[in-house]
Design an enzyme around this catalytic site. Structure first.
Site, short mmCIF file in Angstrom:
data_model
loop_
_atom_site.label_atom_id
_atom_site.label_comp_id
_atom_site.label_asym_id
_atom_site.label_seq_id
_atom_site.Cartn_x
_atom_site.Cartn_y
_atom_site.Cartn_z
N ASP A 2 2.51 11.27 -9.73
CA ASP A 2 3.77 11.81 -10.21
C ASP A 2 4.03 13.04 -10.88
OD1 ASP A 2 4.73 9.19 -9.38
OD2 ASP A 2 5.17 8.16 -11.29
N LYS A 52 13.27 6.65 -11.87
CA LYS A 52 12.59 6.93 -10.87
C LYS A 52 12.78 5.42 -9.97
CE LYS A 52 7.60 6.41 -9.69
NZ LYS A 52 6.35 6.01 -10.09
N ASP A 109 0.78 -1.10 -0.15
CA ASP A 109 -0.01 -0.02 -0.06
C ASP A 109 0.80 1.17 0.05
OD1 ASP A 109 -2.44 1.26 -0.06
OD2 ASP A 109 -2.81 1.49 2.05
#
Length: 192
Positions: A150, A170, A68
């Protein structure tokens, strides 16, 4: 070794597989024919991640992990937090981003972090791994890569949003990358 990742999010699956490499085969819920909507009713990232692994263990008896993740913004009392995916009441990320930007308005405090918690069920034991990256929220979207929040998040020490970075860039620094690297290190120590 095969592990089931409690997700059907192709972006997440791709990120995780790139980090763990070829030593471990990561399969999605679709790969095992799971079409159930796994509950996420916890009030913490840990609870939601564990709900996913508990569900898969109880239904399929497989080694698995679930995660999560969410965006926590200081000026919003750590919102959207565990509600990041449905912050606007929908899974529409454009609406979720709009709501964040609307709530922040012209607030000068843009401090935020992304956080991921992974719950791994393996050999009758539960393990947790966490990753956090600090940064800030900008006032408008930038970039076309990535997913989720993002386009409005710039990690500390960088000038690009996650959405402006390549997936490889990333994956070297993201919250999920940090948590997955901890998971990978744990697995390699035990199964090399």
């Amino acid at each position: 070794m095969e592990l089931i990742f409690a997700t059907n999010n192709a972006n997440k699956l791709e990120e995780v597989q790139a980090i763990v490499g070829e030593r471990f085969i990561i399969k999605s819920l679709a790969d095992i024919g799971c079409t159930d909507d796994i509950p996420e009713t916890g009030v913490t990232f840990e609870e939601n991640a564990q709900q996913k692994t508990d569900f898969l263990v109880n239904k399929y008896g497989l080694y698995c992990f679930g995660d999560d993740s969410g965006l926590e913004i200081d000026a919003l009392g750590k919102e959207p937090g565990v509600f990041s995916a449905r912050y606007s009441g929908t899974r529409d990320m454009e609406k979720n981003i709009d709501l964040v930007l609307e709530k922040l308005g012209d607030n000068a405090n843009r401090v935020a972090n992304f956080r991921t918690v992974i719950s791994l069920y393996l050999n009758e034991q539960q393990h947790f791994f966490e990753g956090t990256i600090e940064g800030r929220i900008i006032t408008e979207r930038r970039g076309s890569g990535g997913f989720g929040y993002d386009p409005i998040f710039i990690p500390n020490g960088y000038s690009q949003t996650f959405a402006e970075m390549t997936p490889a860039e990333k994956n070297q620094i993201s919250h999920r990358a940090i948590a997955v690297q901890k998971l990978t290190d744990f697995l390699r120590e035990r199964y090399s």
